[in-house]
Design an enzyme around this catalytic site. Structure first.
Site, short mmCIF file in Angstrom:
data_model
loop_
_atom_site.label_atom_id
_atom_site.label_comp_id
_atom_site.label_asym_id
_atom_site.label_seq_id
_atom_site.Cartn_x
_atom_site.Cartn_y
_atom_site.Cartn_z
N HIS A 1 0.85 -1.54 0.00
CA HIS A 1 -0.19 -0.27 -0.23
C HIS A 1 1.22 1.13 -0.04
O HIS A 1 0.57 1.77 -0.58
CB HIS A 1 -1.06 0.12 1.36
N TYR B 1 1.70 5.68 -2.69
CA TYR B 1 1.83 6.67 -2.86
C TYR B 1 3.50 7.12 -2.68
O TYR B 1 3.25 8.54 -2.58
CB TYR B 1 1.56 6.64 -0.45
N HIS C 1 -9.94 1.18 -10.83
CA HIS C 1 -9.91 1.70 -9.75
C HIS C 1 -8.64 1.80 -10.13
O HIS C 1 -8.33 3.31 -10.37
CB HIS C 1 -10.81 0.85 -8.81
N PHE C 2 -7.54 0.95 -10.13
CA PHE C 2 -6.05 1.87 -10.03
C PHE C 2 -5.30 2.12 -11.56
O PHE C 2 -4.20 2.85 -11.65
CB PHE C 2 -5.02 1.14 -9.14
N HIS C 3 -6.22 2.10 -12.51
CA HIS C 3 -5.96 2.56 -14.08
C HIS C 3 -6.62 4.20 -13.64
O HIS C 3 -5.54 4.79 -14.77
CB HIS C 3 -6.19 1.81 -14.75
N ARG D 1 -10.48 -10.34 -11.98
CA ARG D 1 -9.34 -9.37 -12.61
C ARG D 1 -8.70 -10.92 -12.43
O ARG D 1 -8.69 -12.33 -12.29
CB ARG D 1 -8.89 -8.80 -11.46
N ARG D 2 -7.19 -10.36 -13.52
CA ARG D 2 -6.11 -11.02 -13.25
C ARG D 2 -6.55 -12.21 -13.80
O ARG D 2 -6.72 -13.82 -13.03
CB ARG D 2 -5.51 -11.79 -12.00
C1 HEM Z 1 -1.56 1.41 -22.91
C2 HEM Z 1 -1.96 1.58 -21.59
C3 HEM Z 1 -2.83 0.01 -20.42
C4 HEM Z 1 -3.61 -0.90 -20.90
C5 HEM Z 1 -4.34 -0.96 -21.51
C6 HEM Z 1 -3.67 -1.39 -19.82
C7 HEM Z 1 -4.22 -2.87 -19.77
C8 HEM Z 1 -4.25 -3.53 -18.18
C9 HEM Z 1 -4.99 -4.67 -17.68
C10 HEM Z 1 -6.19 -5.27 -19.18
C11 HEM Z 1 -4.92 -5.83 -16.82
C12 HEM Z 1 -6.02 -6.07 -16.31
C13 HEM Z 1 -5.71 -8.01 -16.37
C14 HEM Z 1 -6.33 -8.55 -15.60
O1 HEM Z 1 -6.20 -8.35 -14.58
O2 HEM Z 1 -6.54 -9.88 -16.40
C15 HEM Z 1 -4.20 -4.11 -16.49
C16 HEM Z 1 -3.47 -4.76 -15.16
C17 HEM Z 1 -2.42 -4.30 -14.83
N1 HEM Z 1 -1.91 -2.36 -15.04
FE1 HEM Z 1 -2.25 -1.72 -16.72
N2 HEM Z 1 -2.82 -0.73 -18.97
C18 HEM Z 1 -1.89 -0.10 -19.76
C19 HEM Z 1 -1.32 1.33 -19.41
C20 HEM Z 1 -0.76 0.85 -17.14
C21 HEM Z 1 0.15 1.33 -16.78
C22 HEM Z 1 0.34 3.09 -17.29
C23 HEM Z 1 0.40 1.31 -15.50
C24 HEM Z 1 1.11 1.90 -14.06
C25 HEM Z 1 1.61 3.10 -14.23
C26 HEM Z 1 -0.70 -0.01 -15.36
C27 HEM Z 1 -0.30 -0.82 -14.33
C28 HEM Z 1 -1.13 -2.16 -14.42
C29 HEM Z 1 -1.03 -3.15 -13.29
C30 HEM Z 1 0.08 -2.72 -11.54
C31 HEM Z 1 -1.47 -4.08 -12.98
C32 HEM Z 1 -2.11 -5.11 -12.80
C33 HEM Z 1 -1.70 -6.28 -12.60
C34 HEM Z 1 -1.61 -7.28 -12.28
O3 HEM Z 1 -3.21 -7.23 -11.67
O4 HEM Z 1 -0.69 -8.48 -12.03
N3 HEM Z 1 -1.09 -0.12 -16.44
N4 HEM Z 1 -3.67 -3.29 -17.08
#
Ligand code: HEM
Ligand SMILES: [Cu+2]
Lengths: 156, 549
Positions: free
Chosen positions: B223, B227, B374-376, B439-440
């Site tokens: 967490h 921050y 939320h975190f996006h 998710r995931r």
């Molecule tokens: C082109 C831009 C982006 C797209 C299309 C995108 C798409 C996604 C999607 C679809 C997931 C979820 C997949 C799932 O849970 O099955 C995901 C997870 C995540 N994204 Fe993005 N995202 C983008 C940009 C970003 C950026 C800029 C960040 C951080 C600065 C970010 C951080 C994360 C994180 C930390 C997860 C979690 C991964 C996990 O659950 O293990 N994403 N993203």
């Protein structure tokens, strides 16, 4: 430290809201018993199949309209995965994992809890409406994670 | 205004730029992974050559959640500290480079084991899924490298204090130090689980691992991690944006106070990620929920300060009426526009956060794609757009170039593209999550479940949003490459605002690190000691490792 009058009003209002929020959460948790699943019972994850109630997983009637549903979770299956529940039944669901961490979610309900090896987790729910609900795993557990599924049918 | 000509020393600039390059390379690769994820989840596309969805997802989470953020933040903070507290000594700069290379080698190591499919454990690497030891080793190097850079920052700060007795540290330096203190205290948790538990276990030195202890140590870190991402964005909002628009800092000492409150209340709160877990009593979950909610206070202070700055500036330019000041803001300046759009997205994001942290509502959304939505908003919009907005002056300042009008226009378009793409993607993630979509998870109909079939239209909307976002990533990469290597040579300002009413005494009192760290540790001990001892005393048999991918 100087603070602007409007900022004082803004913060007072904000902090007051905060305490209202926290009171609502606290009262519904501690007074009304709406606590998140937090079971403290432990189990040997390698002896799940020998340990009651998980040696005979499934639905067990425990009282008038009251049931226990014991489900073993493992990569990548719920056992059992087809469950029929009579409408209006109050069901206590117990889950545990034989291997890694899983999630136990019944989509469209508030049934949602973490399943961790070594622990039993539990939640109670009264099924007041007939219908079919999807059980799924919502914590990543490996290649077949998204294939883990089951059904709960609530019948008359 | 003697500040205007102050430049970051060229040698310090190189150090900062090196970090920023790695961050944007991570954005390029991680963004591609993100696009692929949304396409797979739409159900209309399959990954070629048997590549696993979860390998891609691990890549995305590690590159964007850990690498992009940490590298950009350390690079930005090095530049900000050098700009406001003077050029680094050779020794501090040397250790800055040691930190950089340690983190870079760590990143490369981790990336190797992920891409070769030996570590598809996602960026949270929950035991007892067991990655190759090299994955944990690489992450350790990233953290150790960041510690080295943190200590280099502290040494520089201490020298400044010694050379300026009785003076308050410059605001940006103070904020960078606060953020590195936060980082050091919280990474102790993840270092403990990796070094004491996971690394020996993955090397076969020990057989079994205590799963709940490992998760708890992870979330003790997880967490405050968010921050650590957010505070540099707040540095830009508090100390840079006022200068960009031509105004003043609303209150220097309240800004410092807000940062210290974030330090206090971002760490003893990890249980709100573990609300639905067995093995932790409801009482201790609630204690940490209460502490979690305390960050509302500095957040409200920040919101107030931002809008007060904007309004005061607009009125000083003759704006009248309740909202007339809005029209005076420099909408055509990407250095302002991108972070401002980030701020707007923080309003729904913050509301979502309050929902997630509330016991009963978390029950509905926990581990659904709502959380990803939320975190996006928080990190992938508010923080990232602010970082982009900062890069638009920071990169040319460091590379000795200027941003052309055309690039500025492209940056405005980039911001709009990001906002539109994210509204589609994050919006549909929120809705699908409320319906229960997890998710995931790769695409699945859960055995043709009617419920899961209802989620598909939202997943297609996510793919549309993801495609738009990927265009946004290409645009920002074009802009950054231009600013770093091709833009016309010239001087770009590193904007640092001045306080409306300097309050030297109050600000000086905030340099009291013994007190702040003492309170931070006390809160951590209150929140964690009893439940942690319980966990260890009542531990179930440990788990052996599983490679289930
Ligand atoms: C082109 C831009 C982006 C797209 C299309 C995108 C798409 C996604 C999607 C679809 C997931 C979820 C997949 C799932 O849970 O099955 C995901 C997870 C995540 N994204 Fe993005 N995202 C983008 C940009 C970003 C950026 C800029 C960040 C951080 C600065 C970010 C951080 C994360 C994180 C930390 C997860 C979690 C991964 C996990 O659950 O293990 N994403 N993203
Ligand atoms: Cu699972």
């Amino acid at each position: 430290m100087h603070m602007h009058k409007y900022e004082k009003i803004w913060l007072t209002f904000g902090i007051a809201c905060l305490f209202v929020f926290l009171t609502v959460i606290g009262v519904s948790a501690f007074a009304e018993g709406k606590q998140p699943p937090s079971c403290l019972t432990t189990i040997d994850p390698e002896k799940v199949d020998q340990t009651p109630p998980f040696n005979k997983p499934g639905l067990v009637k425990t009282g008038d309209n009251e049931y226990q549903l014991n489900i073993v979770v493992s990569a990548f299956a719920f056992t059992p995965n087809q469950i029929e529940i009579p409408k209006g039944a109050k069901v206590t669901i117990n889950v545990t994992s034989k291997d890694v961490i899983h999630g136990f979610e019944v989509a469209g309900t508030n049934i949602n809890m973490m399943v961790e090896p070594g622990y039993i987790n539990t939640i109670t729910k009264t099924f007041n409406q007939t219908g079919e609900y999807t059980i799924l795993c919502n914590e990543y557990c490996g290649a077949g994670h998204h294939m883990m599924t089951g059904r709960i049918k609530v019948v008359e | 205004m003697m500040n205007e000509t102050v430049k970051v020393d060229r040698r310090d600039a190189k150090l900062a730029l090196a970090h920023i390059y790695v961050a944007f390379i991570a954005l390029a690769l991680g963004g591609l992974a993100g696009l692929l994820q949304t396409l797979v989840r739409s159900g209309k596309f399959q990954l070629p050559a048997g590549i696993s969805y979860y390998t891609i997802l691990t890549t995305h989470g590690v590159l964007l959640g850990l690498v992009l953020t940490t590298f950009f933040i350390i690079g930005f903070q090095f530049a900000a500290v050098s700009r406001t507290s003077g050029t680094f000594s050779n020794r501090v700069r040397f250790w800055g480079w040691v930190g950089f290379w340690t983190m870079t080698i760590g990143t490369a190591t981790t990336a190797f084991f992920i891409l070769t499919g030996q570590a598809s454990v996602l960026y949270t690497f929950y035991a007892p899924l067991q990655a190759h030891a090299g994955f944990y080793l690489g992450l350790t190097l990233v953290v150790v490298g960041s510690w080295i850079s943190g200590f280099a920052t502290f040494v520089h700060y201490a020298r400044w204090k010694k050379e300026h007795p009785g003076k308050a540290s410059p605001l940006l330096t103070f904020m960078a130090v606060t953020n590195m203190v936060l980082w050091l205290v919280c990474t102790l948790g993840v270092a403990a689980t990796v070094l004491i538990q996971l690394l020996p276990w993955s090397l076969g030195i020990v057989d079994r691992v205590n799963v709940l202890v490992s998760r708890t140590l992870f979330w003790y870190f997880g967490h405050p991690l968010v921050y650590f991402w957010l505070l540099p964005a707040y540095m830009v909002w508090y100390a840079v944006i006022p200068k960009v628009i031509g105004g003043k800092i609303f209150s220097d000492s309240l800004a410092r106070l807000a940062f210290i409150l974030f330090l206090f209340f971002s760490i003893p709160v990890g249980f709100h990620h573990q609300l639905l877990e067995p093995g932790i009593t409801p009482f201790w979950k609630y204690v940490q929920v209460v502490l979690t909610f305390m960050v509302v206070i500095p957040s409200l202070m920040t919101a107030f300060a931002m809008f007060a700055t904007f309004e005061a500036y607009g009125r000083s330019k003759g704006a009248t009426g309740l909202f007339g000041w809005l029209r005076k803001l420099p909408w055509g300046d990407a250095r302002f526009f991108a972070p401002f759009v980030g701020m707007l997205f923080f309003i729904p994001a913050g509301a979502g956060g309050i929902i997630n942290a509330s016991h009963q509502m978390d029950q509905v959304v926990h581990n659904t794609i709502w959380v990803t939505g939320h975190f996006h908003l928080t990190v992938a919009t508010t923080v990232v757009l602010t970082f982009f907005g900062a890069a638009y002056w920071l990169v040319p300042h460091l590379s000795g170039r200027v941003m052309t009008k055309a690039m500025n226009r492209l940056a405005i378009i980039q911001t709009v593209v990001w906002a539109v793409g994210m509204s589609f993607m994050s919006g549909s993630m929120h809705f699908a999550g409320l319906l229960g979509a997890p998710r995931r998870s790769a695409f699945s109909t859960y055995g043709n479940s009617p419920q899961a079939l209802e989620w598909i239209p939202y997943q297609i909307a996510q793919a549309v949003g993801g495609t738009i976002l990927f265009i946004g990533i290409i645009l920002v990469l074009v802009i950054i490459t231009n600013l770093a290597f091709f833009a016309p040579k010239g001087e770009t300002e590193f904007p640092v605002a001045e306080a409306a009413e300097p309050q030297e005494r109050a600000a000086l009192a905030m340099d009291n690190w013994k007190l702040w760290i003492g309170i931070t540790i006390a809160l951590i001990l209150i929140a964690y000691t009893v439940p942690f001892i319980d966990m260890i005393q009542n531990a179930p048999p440990g788990s052996k490792g599983y490679k289930l991918w």
